[in-house]
Design an enzyme around this catalytic site. Structure first.
Site, PDB file in Angstrom:
ATOM      1  N   SER A 192      17.992  15.518  53.407  1.00  4.36           N
ATOM      2  CA  SER A 192      18.164  16.974  53.443  1.00  4.36           C
ATOM      3  C   SER A 192      19.493  17.397  54.062  1.00  4.36           C
ATOM      4  CB  SER A 192      17.010  17.630  54.214  1.00  4.36           C
ATOM      5  OG  SER A 192      15.812  17.543  53.484  1.00  4.36           O
ATOM      6  N   HIS A 242      16.092  18.358  46.844  1.00  9.19           N
ATOM      7  CA  HIS A 242      15.821  17.020  46.324  1.00  9.19           C
ATOM      8  C   HIS A 242      14.328  16.942  46.023  1.00  9.19           C
ATOM      9  CE1 HIS A 242      13.971  16.313  50.188  1.00  9.19           C
ATOM     10  NE2 HIS A 242      15.111  16.660  50.786  1.00  9.19           N
TER      11      HIS A 242
END
Length: 433
Positions: free
Chosen positions: A91, A306
């Protein structure tokens, strides 16, 4: 030979008709929303990030809900997520790419691989006279919110991130992570004009203010499944409050909203948690879209950073899906596991109460023998729902992009995650490197 040629012409004809129908459908959609192809200057940007949310999550959520989500009509493209040093991003690197327009290594917060600080789209908006805000259900110093207003070598340095949010003049800060904000830091914030709140009711009762800090938990906020037993606000409530404060600035604003715990549910392979937090995120999206539709000068961009867990639609050797059973799950796997007694004699009772699922003897024994009972509970629920998982980490698959408002069309096609910041700056017509 004649039959073969006839089939070729028939297929070609159907492709042409299909293409025409598709173009007609696209033109019709654009006609309904002329804003999407408008090149008018954007005053406000609301960037919404459902952490870990991929096309598999979107499909499963649609099946869970029983109809399309509010995001579905605004799908414009996909984006690529790899980081500077891996095909599979974390992240921090993904958020850095989205916030700064530059790829970096996993774990790094808004610095390039050589250690140089990178300007973020939030900082560029602030320099241009706009207000800014960050909202998250994690600690507000967690990787994704952190990348927009701080620069550290590792995402673990949350105590170093907290003061930078104030140093970079973020006007609205809402989420968890109170433990990272010292008393001295909060006293300084009060002197600088911030109103500070700590629960859902005080957030609802805020007076007119230009600056707001809401820290609703020492650590992260609770999962949406467990939130009703707390005094924490929902993601929708925090989003609406942020918009209310920031929209007072006539020069416009930049706001980032993260549905942080969709990702955490993916790491835990907890399908019910994932769907419930996706639902909470959708409510926040509704709030942003309602504002944008009235304002007509606001661009809303939605994209996960993602995929997490490698979720699939269907699995376990079967076909179809059974997402509706997740509606009856009322607690996370972690919470259910915490209720199992030392003798493990109440497993059936706990699972039946919180899921409606009557376990087989084999499933009860799987939980008894598991080194991680919570994960085993999640695995059993996922199998009942036919939601598959490949592992507990991230994957490198491309991620859906949704956009609404002026210049939304610029986010169409397959783009890089580094394109977001540049396209937003272009839409707002502000300088950005």
């Amino acid at each position: 030979m004649l039959k073969t040629k006839s089939m070729i012409f028939a297929i070609a004809g159907s492709l042409i008709v299909g293409s025409f129908a598709g173009n007609t459908s696209l033109q019709s959609a654009e006609a309904k929303d002329p804003q999407s192809t408008s090149n008018e200057k954007v005053e406000n940007v609301i960037f919404m990030i459902p952490d870990g949310y991929s096309s598999a999550y979107a499909t499963n959520y649609r099946l869970y809900k029983g109809k399309e989500s509010v995001m579905d009509p605004h799908l414009v493209g996909m984006h690529r997520t790899y980081s500077a040093n891996s095909e599979v991003t974390d992240s921090a690197a993904a958020g850095t790419a989205m916030a700064t327009g530059t790829k970096t290594n996993n774990g790094v917060i808004s610095m390039d691989p050589d250690g140089n600080k990178l300007e973020t789209i939030l900082q560029a908006a602030e320099k241009s006279g706009k207000s800014s805000g960050l909202v998250a259900t994690s600690t507000i110093t967690h990787a994704t919110p952190a990348v927009f207003a701080s620069h550290v070598e590792t995402r673990a340095n949350e105590e170093d991130i907290a003061p930078q949010l104030l140093q970079n003049d973020v006007d609205v800060i809402l989420g968890g992570g109170k433990k990272y904000f010292s008393d001295d830091l909060l006293k300084k914030a009060l002197k600088d004009g911030y109103e500070i709140v700590s629960d859902a009711q005080s957030l609802k009762n805020i007076d007119k203010t230009d600056k707001l800090i809401g820290l609703f938990a020492e650590d992260s906020l609770s999962p949406e499944l467990d939130r009703e037993i707390t005094d924490e606000p929902s993601l929708q409530e925090m989003t609406s409050a942020a918009i209310d404060v920031l929209s007072n600035d006539k020069d416009g604003f930049f706001l980032m909203v993260e549905g942080s715990q969709i990702d955490w549910a993916g790491h835990a392979n907890d399908a019910a948690w994932a769907m419930k937090d996706a639902e909470a995120f959708e409510e926040a999206v509704k709030a942003a879209l309602d504002f944008a539709k009235k304002d007509k000068k606001t661009l809303v961009v939605i994209a996960g950073d993602h995929d997490t867990g490698g979720m699939s639609v269907g699995g376990y050797g079967g076909s179809g899906a059974n997402l509706e059973i997740l509606k009856y799950v009322t607690a996370t796997g972690d919470y259910m596991a915490s209720l199992i007694n030392e003798e493990q004699s109440n497993i059936q009772e706990v699972i039946l109460h919180y899921t409606g699922i009557s376990l087989s003897e084999a499933e009860i024994n799987q939980i008894k023998q598991a080194s991680n009972p919570a994960f085993q509970i999640n695995s059993i629920i996922s199998e009942h729902a036919l939601v598959g998982w490949t592992h507990t980490g991230h994957t490198g698959t491309d991620i859906p992009v949704y956009a609404y408002g002026p210049q939304a069309h610029k986010f169409s096609g397959l783009i890089e995650n580094t394109d977001f910041a540049h396209l937003m700056a272009e839409a707002m017509k502000i300088p950005f490197k």
